[in-house]
Write a protein that holds these residues in place. Structure first.
Motif, PDB file in Angstrom:
ATOM      1  N   ARG A   1      79.459  -5.723  14.438  1.00  0.00           N
ATOM      2  CA  ARG A   1      79.933  -6.582  13.356  1.00  0.00           C
ATOM      3  C   ARG A   1      78.892  -7.658  13.074  1.00  0.00           C
ATOM      4  N   ALA A   2      78.907  -8.192  11.853  1.00  0.00           N
ATOM      5  CA  ALA A   2      77.983  -9.266  11.494  1.00  0.00           C
ATOM      6  C   ALA A   2      78.222 -10.464  12.413  1.00  0.00           C
ATOM      7  N   VAL A   3      77.131 -11.155  12.759  1.00  0.00           N
ATOM      8  CA  VAL A   3      77.228 -12.310  13.641  1.00  0.00           C
ATOM      9  C   VAL A   3      77.870 -13.477  12.888  1.00  0.00           C
ATOM     10  N   ARG A   4      78.700 -14.231  13.582  1.00  0.00           N
ATOM     11  CA  ARG A   4      79.295 -15.434  12.994  1.00  0.00           C
ATOM     12  C   ARG A   4      78.309 -16.588  13.152  1.00  0.00           C
ATOM     13  N   ALA A   5      78.267 -17.459  12.184  1.00  0.00           N
ATOM     14  CA  ALA A   5      77.322 -18.587  12.198  1.00  0.00           C
ATOM     15  C   ALA A   5      77.521 -19.493  13.410  1.00  0.00           C
ATOM     16  N   VAL A   6      78.666 -19.434  14.042  1.00  0.00           N
ATOM     17  CA  VAL A   6      78.927 -20.274  15.213  1.00  0.00           C
ATOM     18  C   VAL A   6      78.662 -19.521  16.516  1.00  0.00           C
ATOM     19  N   GLY A   7      78.219 -18.259  16.403  1.00  0.00           N
ATOM     20  CA  GLY A   7      78.005 -17.433  17.590  1.00  0.00           C
ATOM     21  C   GLY A   7      76.600 -17.560  18.146  1.00  0.00           C
ATOM     22  N   ARG A   8      76.402 -16.928  19.292  1.00  0.00           N
ATOM     23  CA  ARG A   8      75.092 -16.886  19.935  1.00  0.00           C
ATOM     24  C   ARG A   8      74.252 -15.776  19.345  1.00  0.00           C
ATOM     25  N   LEU A   9      72.961 -15.977  19.316  1.00  0.00           N
ATOM     26  CA  LEU A   9      72.027 -14.949  18.855  1.00  0.00           C
ATOM     27  C   LEU A   9      71.382 -14.362  20.098  1.00  0.00           C
ATOM     28  N   ASP A  10      72.030 -13.338  20.682  1.00  0.00           N
ATOM     29  CA  ASP A  10      71.573 -12.776  21.952  1.00  0.00           C
ATOM     30  C   ASP A  10      70.399 -11.816  21.812  1.00  0.00           C
ATOM     31  N   GLY A  11      70.254 -11.150  20.681  1.00  0.00           N
ATOM     32  CA  GLY A  11      69.162 -10.196  20.487  1.00  0.00           C
ATOM     33  C   GLY A  11      68.049 -10.851  19.693  1.00  0.00           C
ATOM     34  N   HIS A  12      67.837 -10.359  18.470  1.00  0.00           N
ATOM     35  CA  HIS A  12      66.927 -10.998  17.526  1.00  0.00           C
ATOM     36  C   HIS A  12      67.544 -10.859  16.139  1.00  0.00           C
ATOM     37  N   ILE A  13      66.957 -11.495  15.142  1.00  0.00           N
ATOM     38  CA  ILE A  13      67.511 -11.425  13.799  1.00  0.00           C
ATOM     39  C   ILE A  13      67.334 -10.009  13.257  1.00  0.00           C
ATOM     40  N   VAL A  14      68.471  -9.356  13.011  1.00  0.00           N
ATOM     41  CA  VAL A  14      68.487  -8.002  12.471  1.00  0.00           C
ATOM     42  C   VAL A  14      69.276  -8.071  11.163  1.00  0.00           C
ATOM     43  N   GLN A  15      68.672  -7.622  10.072  1.00  0.00           N
ATOM     44  CA  GLN A  15      69.333  -7.707   8.776  1.00  0.00           C
ATOM     45  C   GLN A  15      70.196  -6.491   8.451  1.00  0.00           C
ATOM     46  N   GLY A  16      69.915  -5.366   9.082  1.00  0.00           N
ATOM     47  CA  GLY A  16      70.616  -4.148   8.716  1.00  0.00           C
ATOM     48  C   GLY A  16      69.982  -3.484   7.508  1.00  0.00           C
ATOM     49  N   HIS A  17      68.749  -3.913   7.187  1.00  0.00           N
ATOM     50  CA  HIS A  17      67.991  -3.339   6.074  1.00  0.00           C
ATOM     51  C   HIS A  17      66.893  -2.467   6.675  1.00  0.00           C
ATOM     52  N   VAL A  18      67.179  -1.204   6.817  1.00  0.00           N
ATOM     53  CA  VAL A  18      66.274  -0.267   7.479  1.00  0.00           C
ATOM     54  C   VAL A  18      64.961  -0.171   6.708  1.00  0.00           C
ATOM     55  N   ASP A  19      63.841  -0.286   7.447  1.00  0.00           N
ATOM     56  CA  ASP A  19      62.509  -0.229   6.843  1.00  0.00           C
ATOM     57  C   ASP A  19      61.958   1.186   6.780  1.00  0.00           C
ATOM     58  N   GLY A  20      62.446   2.055   7.614  1.00  0.00           N
ATOM     59  CA  GLY A  20      61.962   3.431   7.646  1.00  0.00           C
ATOM     60  C   GLY A  20      62.594   4.164   8.811  1.00  0.00           C
ATOM     61  N   THR A  21      62.126   5.369   9.025  1.00  0.00           N
ATOM     62  CA  THR A  21      62.643   6.165  10.128  1.00  0.00           C
ATOM     63  C   THR A  21      61.510   6.592  11.046  1.00  0.00           C
ATOM     64  N   GLY A  22      61.865   6.881  12.267  1.00  0.00           N
ATOM     65  CA  GLY A  22      60.920   7.384  13.257  1.00  0.00           C
ATOM     66  C   GLY A  22      61.563   8.539  13.994  1.00  0.00           C
ATOM     67  N   VAL A  23      60.819   9.058  14.945  1.00  0.00           N
ATOM     68  CA  VAL A  23      61.313  10.162  15.761  1.00  0.00           C
ATOM     69  C   VAL A  23      61.024   9.842  17.215  1.00  0.00           C
ATOM     70  N   LEU A  24      61.986  10.116  18.090  1.00  0.00           N
ATOM     71  CA  LEU A  24      61.748   9.956  19.523  1.00  0.00           C
ATOM     72  C   LEU A  24      60.710  11.009  19.927  1.00  0.00           C
TER      73      LEU A  24
END
Length: 190
Positions: A79-102
């Motif tokens: 779910r989207a982070v709440r402005a009063v919450g902690r930022l435990d990871g990094h800023i992620v917009q959910g705007h995919v820049d491209g795809t890769g392959v494992l």
């Protein structure tokens, strides 16, 4: 905005093509909510109590691997982070820049070293010890080349996300660090 810390795994119920777009059906939340599904920010447009419905436009289908999802396939949900919450990871917009392959995975004693391909035009935004989101999971880059990067996956990430089950050849969504994109744009403008 998201943090890249996956809250739960969901299952794809269906993907209904609609011309150049589609409707993705997955697990439960409320209408209008923003949910990252494998790192793609989608808005809940309907719910029947147990399933969510998301509209997926042509641009999203083109830039991500959402269009290749199959019924019963597991997806990472946040779910989207709440402005009063902690930022435990990094800023992620959910705007995919491209795809890769494992490309490869090498098991360690309690973790896996995983290498992914990436489009060459994204490589300039990826730095060792920097952040990248893979299928929406916030990860620290441990190595980088001209068209690949590596990450270390700890046991919790292997257990709590879809990355634990990914194998060589599997496609993934990639989102590079938004701060790197802004810095690059500012430098180019000078």
């Amino acid at each position: 905005m998201f943090t890249g810390i996956i809250e739960e795994l969901g299952a794809v119920v269906g993907l209904e093509p609609r011309g150049d777009s589609a409707v993705l059906v997955s697990a439960d939340t409320h209408h209008g909510a923003s949910i990252a599904v494998n790192g793609v920010c989608l808005t809940v447009v309907g719910s029947d109590g147990e399933r969510l419905h998301f509209d997926v436009m042509a641009e999203t289908l083109k830039r991500s691997v959402i269009g290749a999802l199959r019924p019963a396939e597991q997806v990472n949900l946040e779910r989207a982070v709440r402005a009063v919450g902690r930022l435990d990871g990094h800023i992620v917009q959910g705007h995919v820049d491209g795809t890769g392959v494992l490309i490869s995975r090498a098991p360690g004693d309690a973790w896996d070293l995983v290498r992914f391909s990436m489009p060459v035009d994204l490589a300039r935004y990826v730095a060792e010890k920097g952040s990248i989101a893979v299928d929406g999971v916030s990860l620290t880059v441990t190595g980088v080349g001209p068209d690949w990067f590596e990450v270390g996956l700890i046991p919790e990430t292997l257990r709590a996300t879809t990355l634990g089950g990914k194998q060589p050849g599997d496609p993934v969504n990639l989102e590079v660090d938004v701060l790197a994109k802004y810095v690059a744009r500012l430098v180019e403008a000078r």
